[in-house]
Design a protein around this motif. Structure first.
Motif, PDB file in Angstrom:
ATOM      1  N   LYS A   1      43.018  31.855  50.776  1.00  0.00           N
ATOM      2  CA  LYS A   1      43.669  31.445  49.722  1.00  0.00           C
ATOM      3  C   LYS A   1      45.146  31.726  49.610  1.00  0.00           C
ATOM      4  O   LYS A   1      46.038  30.764  49.690  1.00  0.00           O
TER       5      LYS A   1
ATOM      6  N   SER B   1      49.986  35.538  37.611  1.00  0.00           N
ATOM      7  CA  SER B   1      48.874  35.873  36.738  1.00  0.00           C
ATOM      8  C   SER B   1      49.153  37.351  36.114  1.00  0.00           C
ATOM      9  O   SER B   1      49.585  38.203  36.852  1.00  0.00           O
TER      10      SER B   1
ATOM     11  N   ARG C   1      43.410  44.861  36.759  1.00  0.00           N
ATOM     12  CA  ARG C   1      43.034  45.635  38.125  1.00  0.00           C
ATOM     13  C   ARG C   1      44.161  46.476  38.655  1.00  0.00           C
ATOM     14  O   ARG C   1      45.524  46.148  38.484  1.00  0.00           O
TER      15      ARG C   1
ATOM     16  N   ARG D   1      47.607  47.136  44.136  1.00  0.00           N
ATOM     17  CA  ARG D   1      47.400  47.577  45.415  1.00  0.00           C
ATOM     18  C   ARG D   1      48.840  47.888  46.282  1.00  0.00           C
ATOM     19  O   ARG D   1      49.677  47.374  45.905  1.00  0.00           O
TER      20      ARG D   1
ATOM     21  N   TYR E   1      51.676  40.068  40.646  1.00  0.00           N
ATOM     22  CA  TYR E   1      50.916  40.002  39.534  1.00  0.00           C
ATOM     23  C   TYR E   1      51.681  40.615  38.409  1.00  0.00           C
ATOM     24  O   TYR E   1      52.633  41.583  38.672  1.00  0.00           O
TER      25      TYR E   1
ATOM     26  N   GLU F   1      44.114  30.058  30.830  1.00  0.00           N
ATOM     27  CA  GLU F   1      42.681  30.486  31.033  1.00  0.00           C
ATOM     28  C   GLU F   1      42.702  31.840  31.354  1.00  0.00           C
ATOM     29  O   GLU F   1      43.567  32.450  31.892  1.00  0.00           O
TER      30      GLU F   1
ATOM     31  N   TYR G   1      36.647  39.259  36.431  1.00  0.00           N
ATOM     32  CA  TYR G   1      36.018  39.041  38.163  1.00  0.00           C
ATOM     33  C   TYR G   1      35.876  40.588  38.317  1.00  0.00           C
ATOM     34  O   TYR G   1      36.920  41.437  38.280  1.00  0.00           O
TER      35      TYR G   1
ATOM     36  N   TYR H   1      41.753  38.868  34.469  1.00  0.00           N
ATOM     37  CA  TYR H   1      42.570  38.045  34.959  1.00  0.00           C
ATOM     38  C   TYR H   1      43.203  36.977  34.151  1.00  0.00           C
ATOM     39  O   TYR H   1      42.006  36.359  33.512  1.00  0.00           O
ATOM     40  N   GLY H   2      44.344  36.661  34.037  1.00  0.00           N
ATOM     41  CA  GLY H   2      44.669  35.355  33.328  1.00  0.00           C
ATOM     42  C   GLY H   2      46.021  34.782  33.552  1.00  0.00           C
ATOM     43  O   GLY H   2      46.797  35.250  34.209  1.00  0.00           O
ATOM     44  N   THR H   3      45.963  33.484  33.430  1.00  0.00           N
ATOM     45  CA  THR H   3      47.169  32.440  33.725  1.00  0.00           C
ATOM     46  C   THR H   3      48.183  32.592  32.294  1.00  0.00           C
ATOM     47  O   THR H   3      47.659  31.982  31.566  1.00  0.00           O
TER      48      THR H   3
ATOM     49  N   GLU I   1      46.262  30.306  41.890  1.00  0.00           N
ATOM     50  CA  GLU I   1      45.183  30.962  42.609  1.00  0.00           C
ATOM     51  C   GLU I   1      44.397  31.798  41.809  1.00  0.00           C
ATOM     52  O   GLU I   1      44.303  33.000  41.580  1.00  0.00           O
ATOM     53  N   ILE I   2      43.171  31.199  41.307  1.00  0.00           N
ATOM     54  CA  ILE I   2      42.376  31.818  40.397  1.00  0.00           C
ATOM     55  C   ILE I   2      40.928  31.488  40.631  1.00  0.00           C
ATOM     56  O   ILE I   2      40.477  30.675  41.438  1.00  0.00           O
ATOM     57  N   ASP I   3      39.994  32.254  39.987  1.00  0.00           N
ATOM     58  CA  ASP I   3      38.697  32.260  40.359  1.00  0.00           C
ATOM     59  C   ASP I   3      38.076  31.254  39.707  1.00  0.00           C
ATOM     60  O   ASP I   3      38.599  30.058  39.092  1.00  0.00           O
TER      61      ASP I   3
ATOM     62  N   ARG J   1      32.642  42.063  46.544  1.00  0.00           N
ATOM     63  CA  ARG J   1      33.461  40.854  46.731  1.00  0.00           C
ATOM     64  C   ARG J   1      32.498  39.732  47.605  1.00  0.00           C
ATOM     65  O   ARG J   1      32.551  38.552  47.323  1.00  0.00           O
TER      66      ARG J   1
HETATM   67  P1  5GP Z   1      42.364  39.851  43.818  1.00  0.00           P
HETATM   68  O1  5GP Z   1      41.807  41.168  42.825  1.00  0.00           O
HETATM   69  O2  5GP Z   1      41.659  39.783  44.816  1.00  0.00           O
HETATM   70  O3  5GP Z   1      43.785  39.827  43.695  1.00  0.00           O
HETATM   71  O4  5GP Z   1      41.719  38.649  42.917  1.00  0.00           O
HETATM   72  C1  5GP Z   1      40.380  38.548  42.592  1.00  0.00           C
HETATM   73  C2  5GP Z   1      40.116  37.187  41.977  1.00  0.00           C
HETATM   74  O5  5GP Z   1      40.597  36.956  40.916  1.00  0.00           O
HETATM   75  C3  5GP Z   1      40.457  36.018  42.926  1.00  0.00           C
HETATM   76  O6  5GP Z   1      39.195  35.137  43.101  1.00  0.00           O
HETATM   77  C4  5GP Z   1      41.598  35.552  42.530  1.00  0.00           C
HETATM   78  O7  5GP Z   1      41.564  33.915  42.755  1.00  0.00           O
HETATM   79  C5  5GP Z   1      41.378  35.544  40.975  1.00  0.00           C
HETATM   80  N1  5GP Z   1      42.392  35.573  40.044  1.00  0.00           N
HETATM   81  C6  5GP Z   1      43.535  35.763  40.167  1.00  0.00           C
HETATM   82  N2  5GP Z   1      44.436  35.706  39.152  1.00  0.00           N
HETATM   83  C7  5GP Z   1      43.658  34.929  38.143  1.00  0.00           C
HETATM   84  C8  5GP Z   1      44.039  34.250  37.056  1.00  0.00           C
HETATM   85  O8  5GP Z   1      44.927  34.272  36.589  1.00  0.00           O
HETATM   86  N3  5GP Z   1      42.767  33.780  36.462  1.00  0.00           N
HETATM   87  C9  5GP Z   1      41.597  33.850  37.229  1.00  0.00           C
HETATM   88  N4  5GP Z   1      40.355  33.168  36.264  1.00  0.00           N
HETATM   89  N5  5GP Z   1      41.298  34.450  38.187  1.00  0.00           N
HETATM   90  C10 5GP Z   1      42.362  34.740  38.812  1.00  0.00           C
END
Ligand code: 5GP
Length: 194
Positions: free
Chosen positions: A20, A39, A43, A46, A55, A74, A78, A83-85, A103-105, A150
């Motif tokens: 993605k 977002s 977490r 990295r 982020y 939202e 995860y 995680y939130g927008t 890019e969200i879950d 994951r």
């Molecule tokens: P990562 O830790 O790999 O960056 O993200 C883990 C998962 O959280 C991915 O599926 C990513 O798309 C999702 N994610 C990232 N930002 C948000 C967000 O703001 N809201 C939601 N619901 N999921 C998110």
């Protein structure tokens, strides 16, 4: 403002390792007026990530306060992290005619489908589960245990995306360039004035 002047909310979801972020990076580079929704997450950061760009890295307390203040469009949990927008930047950008990539879950995708049904929601699939596994293993930034978690999430996410009806488009990300073109085609079609 007329509806034609408004921008578009675009949700990109898919299991970790489906590609993605690579797709989004390339779409952002090529599509004038497109912006990335940053977002907030609890977490850990990295190595290569930049606070405020990849982020907003926030504490659990801050995240809870942001929920209470209704700052999120939202939000979801995860693998134990939140995680939130943030709502305002997204809404301001859409009002200014921008195309906003989120890019969200899948839990977030379902919330956006309810709250902003006019949004475009795209789910990115890996060509095979073996490819997904290989891509996750290629990430040097994470422990093997986390990679396994994951991977274990992936089946559920794909199943939910396919059965929920929340996503209008599914893209199998085999060759990056083809997937980018597919997303650009969808956006061109969906953002054309009626
Ligand atoms: P990562 O830790 O790999 O960056 O993200 C883990 C998962 O959280 C991915 O599926 C990513 O798309 C999702 N994610 C990232 N930002 C948000 C967000 O703001 N809201 C939601 N619901 N999921 C998110």
């Amino acid at each position: 403002m007329s509806d034609q002047r408004r921008g578009k909310l675009v949700v990109i979801s898919g299991p970790s390792g489906a590609g993605k972020t690579s797709i989004c990076d390339e779409v952002l580079r090529r599509l004038p007026g497109s912006v990335w929704s940053v977002s907030a997450t609890t977490r850990p950061k990295r190595g290569h990530e930049v606070d405020g760009r990849h982020y907003f890295f926030v504490s659990d307390e801050t995240f809870t306060r942001m929920i209470a203040d209704e700052e999120f469009l939202e939000h979801a949990v995860y693998l134990g992290n939140r995680y939130g927008t943030p709502r305002k930047p997204v809404m301001d950008a859409v009002a200014a005619g921008r195309t906003v990539l989120m890019e969200i879950d899948v839990q977030g995708g379902a919330q956006v489908a309810r709250r902003a049904p006019e949004s475009i929601r795209i789910f990115v699939l890996p060509p095979t589960m073996e490819t997904l596994k290989a891509r996750l293993e290629g990430r040097r930034t994470e422990s093997e245990a986390l990679q396994q978690k994951r991977l274990a999430e992936a089946d559920g996410e794909i199943g939910f995306a396919q059965s929920s009806g929340c996503y209008q488009f599914f893209i199998t990300n085999d060759i990056l360039e083809d997937s980018v073109q597919r997303v650009l085609d969808i956006l061109a079609r969906e953002t054309q004035p009626a």
